[in-house]
Scaffold this active site. Structure first.
Site, PDB file in Angstrom:
ATOM      1  N   ASP A 298      -4.299 -13.874  63.299  1.00  0.00           N
ATOM      2  CA  ASP A 298      -5.537 -14.130  62.556  1.00  0.00           C
ATOM      3  C   ASP A 298      -6.587 -13.072  62.859  1.00  0.00           C
ATOM      4  OD1 ASP A 298      -4.898 -16.494  61.303  1.00  0.00           O
ATOM      5  OD2 ASP A 298      -5.741 -17.771  62.854  1.00  0.00           O
TER       6      ASP A 298
ATOM      7  N   GLU B  56     -34.556 -33.193  59.833  1.00  0.00           N
ATOM      8  CA  GLU B  56     -34.882 -32.021  60.657  1.00  0.00           C
ATOM      9  C   GLU B  56     -33.999 -31.962  61.899  1.00  0.00           C
ATOM     10  OE1 GLU B  56     -36.957 -31.067  57.778  1.00  0.00           O
ATOM     11  OE2 GLU B  56     -37.021 -29.733  59.506  1.00  0.00           O
TER      12      GLU B  56
ATOM     13  N   PRO C  52     -28.598 -25.395  63.118  1.00  0.00           N
ATOM     14  CA  PRO C  52     -28.930 -23.980  62.912  1.00  0.00           C
ATOM     15  C   PRO C  52     -29.426 -23.335  64.212  1.00  0.00           C
ATOM     16  CG  PRO C  52     -30.134 -25.402  61.378  1.00  0.00           C
ATOM     17  CD  PRO C  52     -29.438 -26.288  62.340  1.00  0.00           C
TER      18      PRO C  52
ATOM     19  N   ARG D 218      -6.126 -26.350  62.943  1.00  0.00           N
ATOM     20  CA  ARG D 218      -5.056 -25.419  62.541  1.00  0.00           C
ATOM     21  C   ARG D 218      -4.465 -24.725  63.759  1.00  0.00           C
ATOM     22  NH1 ARG D 218      -6.278 -20.073  62.210  1.00  0.00           N
ATOM     23  NH2 ARG D 218      -4.656 -19.676  60.646  1.00  0.00           N
TER      24      ARG D 218
HETATM   25  N1  LIG Z   1     -25.202 -23.322  61.228  1.00  0.00           N
HETATM   26  C1  LIG Z   1     -25.079 -24.085  59.996  1.00  0.00           C
HETATM   27  C2  LIG Z   1     -25.873 -25.379  60.006  1.00  0.00           C
HETATM   28  C3  LIG Z   1     -25.498 -26.444  60.789  1.00  0.00           C
HETATM   29  C4  LIG Z   1     -26.260 -27.625  60.725  1.00  0.00           C
HETATM   30  C5  LIG Z   1     -27.391 -27.679  59.907  1.00  0.00           C
HETATM   31  C6  LIG Z   1     -28.236 -28.878  59.839  1.00  0.00           C
HETATM   32  C7  LIG Z   1     -29.196 -28.980  58.841  1.00  0.00           C
HETATM   33  C8  LIG Z   1     -30.012 -30.094  58.775  1.00  0.00           C
HETATM   34  C9  LIG Z   1     -29.878 -31.121  59.713  1.00  0.00           C
HETATM   35  C10 LIG Z   1     -28.926 -31.013  60.714  1.00  0.00           C
HETATM   36  C11 LIG Z   1     -28.105 -29.906  60.770  1.00  0.00           C
HETATM   37  N2  LIG Z   1     -27.738 -26.593  59.162  1.00  0.00           N
HETATM   38  C12 LIG Z   1     -27.001 -25.475  59.220  1.00  0.00           C
END
Ligand SMILES: NCc1ccc(-c2ccccc2)nc1
Length: 239
Positions: A169, A112, A85, A154
């Site tokens: 696209d 985490e 994230p 793709r």
């Molecule tokens: N951007 C979307 C996304 C990507 C990875 C994760 C994530 C959650 C927990 C642990 C490791 C990665 N969460 C959201």
């Protein structure tokens, strides 16, 4: 192209063997390997996580299993992609760039996330991309890997039959694609825009461009603002 994915939930990546990707794999256009991180643990409990230094909620993925896994799976110079994230936004431009590379390795975090030293260490042996597919938190990186692998594969030559559909696209030209229609010409009292039935290909192209710009302005003004200065023609501005 060779794609490897390291995860503690290898079964989650089973869809990679289906449909479009499955056909691409059968035709040798892409080779996908899914690896269970736990095979590189060093204890009887196959531990992959531990408490965060500095305190705080949850657990962090330990660096040692990841180091051994990447030593085994990642050829030198191969891009390591870490869904998070906290990453930079994944874009169609990234997908297009990655599709020209010989291989990709995806590291799926859970808990985490992964001890930061893994991505930092990995950058010594090749490019590392910590990327986000959207501003929301998942339980792990596996779903994001499915999304990115699909977006990249793709674009590989030969995977999508109709090459033009890839070139037209959304996001291919920096804009959203406009509406599409097919038969019947009238459905539940709603008619297909007449220009599309006119056979006037210049008028159709103008209409489609105008619809693309209108939709982009309405739904993604940020994309309009990001367009290279010379993208919009006088005709666009007049639309
Ligand atoms: N951007 C979307 C996304 C990507 C990875 C994760 C994530 C959650 C927990 C642990 C490791 C990665 N969460 C959201």
């Amino acid at each position: 192209m060779r794609i490897d994915v390291v995860t503690i939930f290898p079964e989650y990546l089973a869809p990679l063997g289906q449909s479009l990707l499955g056909k691409a794999a059968e035709r040798g256009l892409v080779t996908i390997g899914v690896h269970d991180l736990r095979q590189w643990t060093d204890d009887v409990h196959r531990t992959v996580d531990d408490a965060p230094y500095g305190g705080g909620p949850g657990m962090v993925m330990r660096p040692e299993p990841w180091g051994r896994a990447l030593d085994a799976v990642r050829p030198p110079g191969t891009r390591l992609v870490v869904p998070t994230p906290a990453g930079q936004p994944f874009t169609q431009a990234m997908a297009a760039a990655w599709a020209t590379e010989p291989g990709l390795v995806f590291a799926c975090g859970r808990y985490e996330g992964i001890d930061q030293r893994v991505a930092d260490w990995a950058a010594d042996a090749g490019p590392v991309s910590e990327v986000s597919i959207g501003d929301y938190v998942l339980a792990g990186g596996e779903s994001a890997v499915l999304v990115m692998v699909e977006a990249v594969t793709r674009l590989l030559p030969g995977v999508v039959g109709n090459r033009e559909s890839v070139e037209y696209d959304s996001h291919a030209d920096g804009l959203l694609e406009g509406p599409s229609y097919t038969r019947p010409a009238s459905w539940r009292g709603r008619d297909v825009p007449p220009v599309l039935l006119s056979g006037d290909h210049a008028a159709i192209a103008r209409w489609r461009r105008a619809e693309s710009l209108r939709r982009t302005a309405a739904r993604r003004p940020d994309l309009l603002a990001a367009l290279p200065g010379d993208t919009l023609t006088p005709a666009d501005r007049a639309a």
